[in-house]
Write a protein that holds these residues in place. Structure first.
Motif, PDB file in Angstrom:
ATOM      1  N   GLY A 177       0.789  -1.229   0.000  1.00  0.00           N
ATOM      2  CA  GLY A 177       0.000   0.000   0.000  1.00  0.00           C
ATOM      3  C   GLY A 177       0.820   1.278   0.000  1.00  0.00           C
ATOM      4  O   GLY A 177       0.271   2.370   0.137  1.00  0.00           O
ATOM      5  N   LYS A 178       2.151   1.150  -0.166  1.00  0.00           N
ATOM      6  CA  LYS A 178       2.982   2.378  -0.221  1.00  0.00           C
ATOM      7  C   LYS A 178       2.861   3.042  -1.587  1.00  0.00           C
ATOM      8  O   LYS A 178       2.697   4.259  -1.678  1.00  0.00           O
ATOM      9  CB  LYS A 178       4.448   2.014   0.043  1.00  0.00           C
ATOM     10  CG  LYS A 178       4.733   1.660   1.498  1.00  0.00           C
ATOM     11  CD  LYS A 178       6.250   1.604   1.732  1.00  0.00           C
ATOM     12  CE  LYS A 178       6.607   0.706   2.888  1.00  0.00           C
ATOM     13  NZ  LYS A 178       6.516  -0.731   2.586  1.00  0.00           N
ATOM     14  N   THR A 179       2.934   2.261  -2.647  1.00  0.00           N
ATOM     15  CA  THR A 179       2.795   2.819  -4.000  1.00  0.00           C
ATOM     16  C   THR A 179       1.703   2.053  -4.742  1.00  0.00           C
ATOM     17  O   THR A 179       1.447   0.878  -4.452  1.00  0.00           O
ATOM     18  CB  THR A 179       4.117   2.704  -4.796  1.00  0.00           C
ATOM     19  OG1 THR A 179       4.448   1.314  -4.933  1.00  0.00           O
ATOM     20  CG2 THR A 179       5.258   3.427  -4.085  1.00  0.00           C
ATOM     21  N   TRP A 180       1.073   2.721  -5.686  1.00  0.00           N
ATOM     22  CA  TRP A 180      -0.120   2.165  -6.345  1.00  0.00           C
ATOM     23  C   TRP A 180      -0.055   2.309  -7.847  1.00  0.00           C
ATOM     24  O   TRP A 180       0.520   3.261  -8.360  1.00  0.00           O
ATOM     25  CB  TRP A 180      -1.375   2.911  -5.859  1.00  0.00           C
ATOM     26  CG  TRP A 180      -1.637   2.763  -4.390  1.00  0.00           C
ATOM     27  CD1 TRP A 180      -1.198   3.613  -3.403  1.00  0.00           C
ATOM     28  CD2 TRP A 180      -2.369   1.726  -3.743  1.00  0.00           C
ATOM     29  NE1 TRP A 180      -1.631   3.158  -2.178  1.00  0.00           N
ATOM     30  CE2 TRP A 180      -2.357   1.992  -2.347  1.00  0.00           C
ATOM     31  CE3 TRP A 180      -3.044   0.590  -4.189  1.00  0.00           C
ATOM     32  CZ2 TRP A 180      -2.986   1.179  -1.420  1.00  0.00           C
ATOM     33  CZ3 TRP A 180      -3.683  -0.229  -3.253  1.00  0.00           C
ATOM     34  CH2 TRP A 180      -3.641   0.067  -1.888  1.00  0.00           C
ATOM     35  N   GLN A 181      -0.661   1.383  -8.536  1.00  0.00           N
ATOM     36  CA  GLN A 181      -0.908   1.567  -9.962  1.00  0.00           C
ATOM     37  C   GLN A 181      -2.360   1.197 -10.283  1.00  0.00           C
ATOM     38  O   GLN A 181      -3.000   0.492  -9.508  1.00  0.00           O
ATOM     39  CB  GLN A 181       0.059   0.774 -10.815  1.00  0.00           C
ATOM     40  CG  GLN A 181       0.309  -0.635 -10.356  1.00  0.00           C
ATOM     41  CD  GLN A 181       1.618  -1.147 -10.942  1.00  0.00           C
ATOM     42  OE1 GLN A 181       1.793  -1.145 -12.149  1.00  0.00           O
ATOM     43  NE2 GLN A 181       2.536  -1.577 -10.082  1.00  0.00           N
ATOM     44  N   VAL A 182      -2.812   1.710 -11.417  1.00  0.00           N
ATOM     45  CA  VAL A 182      -4.226   1.541 -11.779  1.00  0.00           C
ATOM     46  C   VAL A 182      -4.381   0.301 -12.664  1.00  0.00           C
ATOM     47  O   VAL A 182      -3.660   0.135 -13.645  1.00  0.00           O
ATOM     48  CB  VAL A 182      -4.743   2.804 -12.498  1.00  0.00           C
ATOM     49  CG1 VAL A 182      -6.177   2.607 -12.965  1.00  0.00           C
ATOM     50  CG2 VAL A 182      -4.661   4.002 -11.550  1.00  0.00           C
ATOM     51  N   ALA A 183      -5.307  -0.556 -12.290  1.00  0.00           N
ATOM     52  CA  ALA A 183      -5.528  -1.807 -13.033  1.00  0.00           C
ATOM     53  C   ALA A 183      -6.350  -1.549 -14.289  1.00  0.00           C
ATOM     54  O   ALA A 183      -7.091  -0.564 -14.377  1.00  0.00           O
ATOM     55  CB  ALA A 183      -6.238  -2.817 -12.144  1.00  0.00           C
ATOM     56  N   GLN A 184      -6.232  -2.464 -15.229  1.00  0.00           N
ATOM     57  CA  GLN A 184      -7.086  -2.441 -16.419  1.00  0.00           C
ATOM     58  C   GLN A 184      -8.375  -3.163 -16.118  1.00  0.00           C
ATOM     59  O   GLN A 184      -8.344  -4.307 -15.644  1.00  0.00           O
ATOM     60  CB  GLN A 184      -6.371  -3.124 -17.564  1.00  0.00           C
ATOM     61  CG  GLN A 184      -5.953  -2.097 -18.558  1.00  0.00           C
ATOM     62  CD  GLN A 184      -5.486  -2.675 -19.860  1.00  0.00           C
ATOM     63  OE1 GLN A 184      -5.395  -3.881 -20.036  1.00  0.00           O
ATOM     64  NE2 GLN A 184      -5.185  -1.775 -20.763  1.00  0.00           N
ATOM     65  N   LEU A 185      -9.493  -2.508 -16.398  1.00  0.00           N
ATOM     66  CA  LEU A 185     -10.801  -3.105 -16.114  1.00  0.00           C
ATOM     67  C   LEU A 185     -11.378  -3.684 -17.391  1.00  0.00           C
ATOM     68  O   LEU A 185     -11.167  -3.140 -18.472  1.00  0.00           O
ATOM     69  CB  LEU A 185     -11.767  -2.037 -15.584  1.00  0.00           C
ATOM     70  CG  LEU A 185     -11.311  -1.206 -14.394  1.00  0.00           C
ATOM     71  CD1 LEU A 185     -12.395  -0.186 -14.040  1.00  0.00           C
ATOM     72  CD2 LEU A 185     -10.998  -2.091 -13.200  1.00  0.00           C
ATOM     73  N   ARG A 186     -12.125  -4.778 -17.253  1.00  0.00           N
ATOM     74  CA  ARG A 186     -12.872  -5.257 -18.421  1.00  0.00           C
ATOM     75  C   ARG A 186     -14.221  -5.830 -17.994  1.00  0.00           C
ATOM     76  O   ARG A 186     -14.380  -6.302 -16.868  1.00  0.00           O
ATOM     77  CB  ARG A 186     -12.070  -6.265 -19.233  1.00  0.00           C
ATOM     78  CG  ARG A 186     -11.680  -7.490 -18.502  1.00  0.00           C
ATOM     79  CD  ARG A 186     -10.699  -8.315 -19.352  1.00  0.00           C
ATOM     80  NE  ARG A 186      -9.998  -9.263 -18.519  1.00  0.00           N
ATOM     81  CZ  ARG A 186     -10.450 -10.474 -18.211  1.00  0.00           C
ATOM     82  NH1 ARG A 186     -11.609 -10.890 -18.689  1.00  0.00           N
ATOM     83  NH2 ARG A 186      -9.760 -11.269 -17.434  1.00  0.00           N
ATOM     84  N   SER A 187     -15.182  -5.734 -18.928  1.00  0.00           N
ATOM     85  CA  SER A 187     -16.519  -6.259 -18.643  1.00  0.00           C
ATOM     86  C   SER A 187     -16.894  -7.263 -19.717  1.00  0.00           C
ATOM     87  O   SER A 187     -17.997  -7.254 -20.246  1.00  0.00           O
ATOM     88  CB  SER A 187     -17.540  -5.123 -18.561  1.00  0.00           C
ATOM     89  OG  SER A 187     -17.483  -4.356 -19.728  1.00  0.00           O
ATOM     90  N   SER A 188     -15.935  -8.124 -20.037  1.00  0.00           N
ATOM     91  CA  SER A 188     -16.152  -9.207 -20.997  1.00  0.00           C
ATOM     92  C   SER A 188     -14.958 -10.132 -20.860  1.00  0.00           C
ATOM     93  O   SER A 188     -14.032  -9.836 -20.103  1.00  0.00           O
ATOM     94  CB  SER A 188     -16.223  -8.660 -22.417  1.00  0.00           C
ATOM     95  OG  SER A 188     -14.963  -8.113 -22.745  1.00  0.00           O
TER      96      SER A 188
END
Ligand code: MTE
Ligand code: MO
Length: 384
Positions: free
Chosen positions: A298-309
């Protein structure tokens, strides 16, 4: 043995209780497909699975006291337009095992897979209520819609629950009387021949083996509506708990979890990178708009790729605001941090109301172990 006629189940499921049958898929299977195959969809039964003969099955719908519309399965299928809705169901007890680690709670020790996503087909509850006599006059006093299952215990008590009338009659509520799951007839474990699917609402209100629907001024008087499936303060214990003091859980809060890698997994340095997979979902039709992933606790973060399929398939069109009923799967691939010998992978999701998950379990701990939605953490060892 009242359970002797229960259906067969897939052997890969992790069983939490055999009689009644409660089981969840291994986490890595959960994120393999956007639509959970019915065999891997979590199963949560309080009672034996009732055997219902589809030919003699009748659904009773009481909108005004004493005035009952009775529908056969055939009538439900032919008198009302069929709608399909892709909706995620989550048990209030999903991730209860993490609360148990803080302090013992009462309930099945679910991991992270008491949640699944299916495409449901059936009649709209709204259409059936209108056909049964729901009209402005009824709206004056009606507050809830009660559902009664055909499953019963040895004393004859049936499973029951209710939802607010507004959700039931709203055009946007998408509440279904489902007779299909993933384009096939409902499996026995999931409510054959008819269950109610209440998108965005806790699993417990999605009554299976539906026998009766009643419009009422009152909530269901069932144990599961009144004395269970409610949230309490971490300071409330079994000596002080007053079930009347808390509302029944309906819409669920924001949730996400890591499905791979598994806690305790080993990654070799030569792999150079790690791929993290998971799911994210929020109740009440709120859409997940972001998932943050950390490899360092939880010190550094990155944004995940989301998918709805499914992977490689085009995403489904965005839902209307307030109608995001289905989960999103997400993925992050990142280089292994050069010095690290261990990763603490963490995920947290954000919905379109900017609701976020709490960082730890202790402040949301409750005696029944429901609503467990803290940041999910797994530890992974890196070997040379
Ligand atoms: N409906 C009936 N009739 N009996 C039940 O035991 N369990 C409820 C709900 N509907 C239940 C029921 C609970 S607590 C959950 S989480 C969901 O069904 C689980 O649905 P599933 O088994 O299809 O996953
Ligand atoms: Mo549940």
């Amino acid at each position: 043995d009242p359970y002797s006629s229960d259906p067969e189940r897939h052997p890969v499921l992790h069983i939490n209780s055999l009689k009644p049958f409660n089981a969840e898929a291994p986490p890595e299977i959960l994120s393999d497909s956007y639509i959970t195959p019915s065999a891997f969809f979590f199963k949560r039964n309080h009672l034996p699975v009732p055997q219902v003969d589809p030919a003699s099955y009748r659904l009773h719908v009481e909108v005004l006291p004493g005035r009952v519309l009775t529908l056969s399965l055939e009538e439900l299928k032919t008198r009302f337009p069929k709608h399909t809705v892709t909706a995620t169901l989550q048990c209030a007890g999903n991730r209860r095992s993490e609360m148990n680690k803080v302090k013992q709670v009462k309930g099945l020790n679910w991991g992270i897979a008491a949640i699944s996503n299916a495409t449901w087909g059936g009649a709209k509850l709204r259409d059936v209520l209108l056909a049964a006599g729901y009209e402005p006059e009824v709206a004056q006093w009606a507050r809830h819609v009660q559902f009664e299952g055909l499953d019963r215990d040895v004393t004859g008590t049936t499973y029951g629950a209710s939802i607010p009338i507004n959700k039931a009659v709203s055009e946007q509520g998408d509440v279904l009387l489902a007779y299909e799951m993933n384009c096939e007839e409902l499996p026995a474990d999931h409510g054959f021949p008819v269950r109610v699917v209440v998108p965005g609402t806790v699993g417990a209100r999605n009554v299976k083996w539906l026998g009766k629907i009643t419009v009422s001024a009152e909530e269901s008087s069932s144990h599961w509506q009144q004395n269970d499936y409610k949230g309490f303060s971490p300071g409330t214990d079994w000596d002080t708990v007053d079930f009347k003091s808390a509302p029944a859980i309906q819409e669920l809060p924001i949730q996400s979890a890591i499905t791979t890698p598994a806690d305790g997994a080993v990654i070799y340095r030569s792999a150079e990178q790690v791929t993290v997979n998971g799911y994210a979902w929020s109740g009440g039709g709120r859409e997940v708009v972001r998932v943050d992933v950390s490899l360092d606790g939880g010190k550094t973060w990155q944004v995940a790729q989301l998918r709805s399929s499914d992977k490689g398939q085009p995403d489904k069109p965005s839902p209307q605001p307030g109608q995001a009923w289905a989960w999103k799967l997400w993925e992050v691939t990142a280089p292994l941090p050069p010095e690290a010998q261990e990763l603490e992978i963490v995920c947290k999701a954000v919905d379109n109301s900017y609701n976020m998950q709490p960082d730890t379990v202790a402040p949301i701990w409750n005696l029944r172990g429901v609503l467990s939605n803290a940041w999910h953490r797994v530890k992974v060892e890196i070997r040379e």
